[in-house]
Design an enzyme around this catalytic site. Structure first.
Site, short mmCIF file in Angstrom:
data_model
loop_
_atom_site.label_atom_id
_atom_site.label_comp_id
_atom_site.label_asym_id
_atom_site.label_seq_id
_atom_site.Cartn_x
_atom_site.Cartn_y
_atom_site.Cartn_z
CE1 TYR A 1 65.20 73.85 18.20
CE2 TYR A 1 65.33 72.15 16.52
CZ TYR A 1 65.23 72.90 17.98
OH TYR A 1 64.95 70.83 19.16
CD GLU B 1 65.69 74.29 21.94
OE1 GLU B 1 65.66 72.23 21.59
OE2 GLU B 1 66.46 74.49 22.95
#
Lengths: 406, 294
Positions: A126, A214
């Site tokens: 992530y 993101e």
């Protein structure tokens, strides 16, 4: 301003950030053709169909009309693509982030499958870049726990979240990029690729004036490539003045139509679920007015900041926008007239009210500031069904009466 | 005296000859603010509102002795204007401009770090020391002179608080509009600290809103340094998470930046928190009365 995955990936490519390749389409024929093209390019029959909406949780989310169909699905033939595209396109995707109403899917992305076998282990990480308001610096937040809900990771295993702050005015430094690659447990070719990836990604974040970027999952393939498999990108709307080419990427169909209309009148409007509409000058006072409505026993139906010019045109536009919401049982106009005189605002309210014809719900007008007394008199003598107040506490009492029906 | 600006402040207006700059400069002059000139690049040497126009802030500092600046330049050039003012030695820089790209402010904030200047704003109504100097866009008549200081992220809500205070028999020393952007020059805590140290301020009204951690930071500081009563209000108790409420910085991002979380920590740190914006002035008056008796 939020972008679709396919738009964000196109932008990242301009900054040499490797992304999962794909073709965005809006009908079934195009979907099949795109699949064939990708099969040729990758030499694999596997591909992924991804619904393009402004919300996360698409993989787990399902189509309202076709309950077993998920918003992201692996396909392995042209027939598969046809079926899945038919199931998704034009239908409504409900995910954990869309709420029950879901979102209509107008576009799908046919993308290459990255999860092929190879010499090394595949990994999902992530990574996101955003502004740390407290430190007044941009921060890269990353974790070995990719593909998961990062808020959940942050809550249950905060030690698995790493942060790298970037000094304002500087690019991401080499040692910082290496830190990230080391903390993610990478070595060899994958390490080198990660260093390049994050360096370029940070340049994209700054270059495009992102509000948020993101990558989840950030993917290491079995042949050590580092790839953005998904991408969520939000742009700083204030910075669009220097990115004229990005303005067209806005997808108004993703936004509340009333909010879009308000924007066209230069009104700052956010739709809420309550029963008392409000129209206020200034964002802080608008929020405070919403809070006051709640304390008076009502529920705010909206946030609406009319800005510095509360004249007949803006008030009328505001009236029309608020009245589109059938739940609204009363409207409170709260204007603190400073440099704008209250009597002028009152005249505007009266004119707007007359232009509207009949308004069948109570209107409470609270005007305070320059010439407040004259304004109150104007409204009271207008013969309109408008209640007038000067003090905020008086306005609160009138709202209370309106919602309780007394 | 109060804080930040007073009758001796030598104020220049950056973006002097534009529509906004002209209008508000006139209002400031009418209020009695000591406006010594303005800056519009390319118009140096001209006279505007009976005051000199300079090409650069440096010229305004050297030739007119400017120590305070108010900025009205458009968003694309506002961060540059802030840095120019800091570089020229301006001590108090007040930026009114709304809509500055956030990365520009990250850069400008870094640029002024360590310099002897204070930035207020951007996206703020400015600063007023009642009866002495108005360096902002607020309606001056609302701020009757007195001994209450105000710190606020919001414009009209500041006027509301000032008006209520005056109606409750109080008056204003200095009101500081710190601005509603994610990156601002002076934090809630810094502004509250100035007023806490100001001998001409007896009580402080602190108005915040959803988003960020500045109110919590101020509350923690106040817990140890509360020498005068502080009344607090947080706008946005009914704001939904994830939606930006007008101000660029007014967005609930997590559990800590909701109105409820901020009100809780403020209350725990000894701030008199009011739930209704209608109670700000009244509460300040009551609290001061109680302190006087005690």
């Amino acid at each position: 301003m939020n972008l679709h995955e396919y738009q964000a990936k196109e932008l990242l490519k301009q900054y040499n950030v490797p992304t999962q390749e794909g073709i965005a389409v809006h009908n079934v024929d195009e979907a099949v053709n795109a699949y064939k093209q990708i099969a040729v390019d990758t030499g694999s029959k596997f591909a992924v169909v991804k619904a393009q909406i402004h919300a996360g949780g698409r993989g787990k989310g399902t189509m309202k009309e076709v309950p077993l169909q998920h918003g992201v699905q692996v396909v392995k033939s042209a027939d598969d693509v046809e079926t899945v595209a038919k199931n998704i396109l034009g239908n409504t995707l409900v995910t954990i982030q869309t709420g029950e109403a879901g979102k209509k899917v107008n576009k799908i992305l046919i993308a290459q499958d990255m999860y092929y076998d190879g010499p090394s282990e595949r990994k999902e990480f992530y990574l996101s870049i955003l502004l740390d308001r407290a430190k007044k610096q941009n921060v890269i937040m990353y974790s070995t726990e990719g593909g998961m809900d990062i808020e959940e990771v942050a809550h249950s295993t905060p030690e698995k979240i790493y942060k790298e702050w970037v000094k304002p005015g500087y690019s991401l430094q080499g040692f910082q990029a290496r830190n990230i690659a080391f903390n993610l447990g990478l070595s060899g070719e994958a390490h080198k690729n990660m260093v390049k990836f994050v360096t370029n990604l940070y340049n994209a974040y700054i270059g495009l004036d992102c509000a948020m970027l993101e990558i989840n999952p950030l993917f290491k393939s079995s042949d050590d490539k580092i790839i953005a498999v998904d991408c969520k990108m939000g742009l700083d709307e204030n910075a669009l003045i220097r990115h004229k080419n990005l303005v067209d990427l806005r997808d108004k169909s993703e936004e509340d139509p009333t909010e879009v209309e308000a924007g066209e009148h230069n009104l700052n409007y956010v739709k809420l679920d309550g029963n008392v509409g409000c129209m206020v000058n200034g964002a802080g006072l608008a929020m405070a007015t919403m809070d006051m409505i709640k304390l008076a026993g009502g529920e705010p139906a909206n946030f609406l900041d009319v800005g510095g010019t509360a004249n007949a045109q803006t008030v009328e536009a505001g009236f029309r926008i608020i009245m589109k919401d059938p739940n609204v049982k009363a409207i409170l106009i709260n204007i603190f007239g400073g440099i704008v005189r209250c009597d002028r605002v009152a005249a505007g309210v009266i004119e707007a009210y007359k232009n509207m014809g009949t308004i069948n719900i109570p209107i409470i007008v609270r005007l305070q500031g320059t010439n407040a007394e004259e304004a109150k008199k104007l409204i009271e003598e207008s013969g309109l069904q408008v209640q007038s107040a000067i003090l905020l506490s008086e306005a609160a009492d009138l709202v209370q009466k309106a919602v309780s029906g007394n | 005296m109060a804080v930040l600006v007073n009758k001796n402040s030598k104020v220049i207006v950056q973006g002097f000859t534009g529509t906004e700059g002209t209008f508000h400069a006139s209002q400031m002059i009418e209020y009695g603010t000591n406006v010594v000139g303005g800056v519009t690049p390319g118009k140096g040497g001209a006279t505007h509102l009976e005051r000199p126009v300079f090409n650069t802030v440096k010229d305004a500092v050297e030739q007119a002795g400017a120590d305070t600046s108010i900025i009205f330049v458009p968003p694309a050039f506002a961060a540059d204007a802030i840095m120019e003012a800091a570089d020229a030695g301006i001590k108090v820089i007040i930026c009114i401009t709304e809509g500055i790209p956030v990365q520009d402010m990250v850069k400008a904030r870094e640029y002024i770090k360590g310099r002897e200047c204070r930035l207020i704003g951007p996206n703020c109504p400015g600063v007023i020391t009642a009866g002495e100097a108005k360096v902002g866009i607020m309606p001056g008549f609302v701020f009757k002179p007195g001994r209450i200081g105000i710190v606020s992220k919001s414009g009209t809500l500041t006027y509301e608080a000032a008006d209520q205070s005056v109606k409750a028999g109080l008056g204003i020393s200095t009101a500081i509009g710190i601005g509603g952007d994610p990156i601002i020059g002076t934090t809630t805590k810094e502004a509250v600290e100035m007023l806490m140290n100001d001998p001409e301020t007896d009580g402080i009204i602190m108005i915040g809103e959803i988003g960020g951690n500045m109110e919590a930071e101020a509350a923690m500081w106040l817990k140890e340094n509360m020498r005068k009563p502080v009344v607090g209000f947080i706008a946005g108790q009914t704001a939904p998470p994830g939606r930006r409420m007008g101000h660029a910085g007014a967005i609930v991002g997590g559990a800590d930046d909701t109105a409820a979380a901020k009100m809780k920590i403020m209350g725990e740190c000894g701030i008199h928190v009011v739930a209704s914006p209608a109670d700000i002035g009244k509460t300040m008056a009551e609290v001061l009365k109680k302190e006087a008796v005690a």
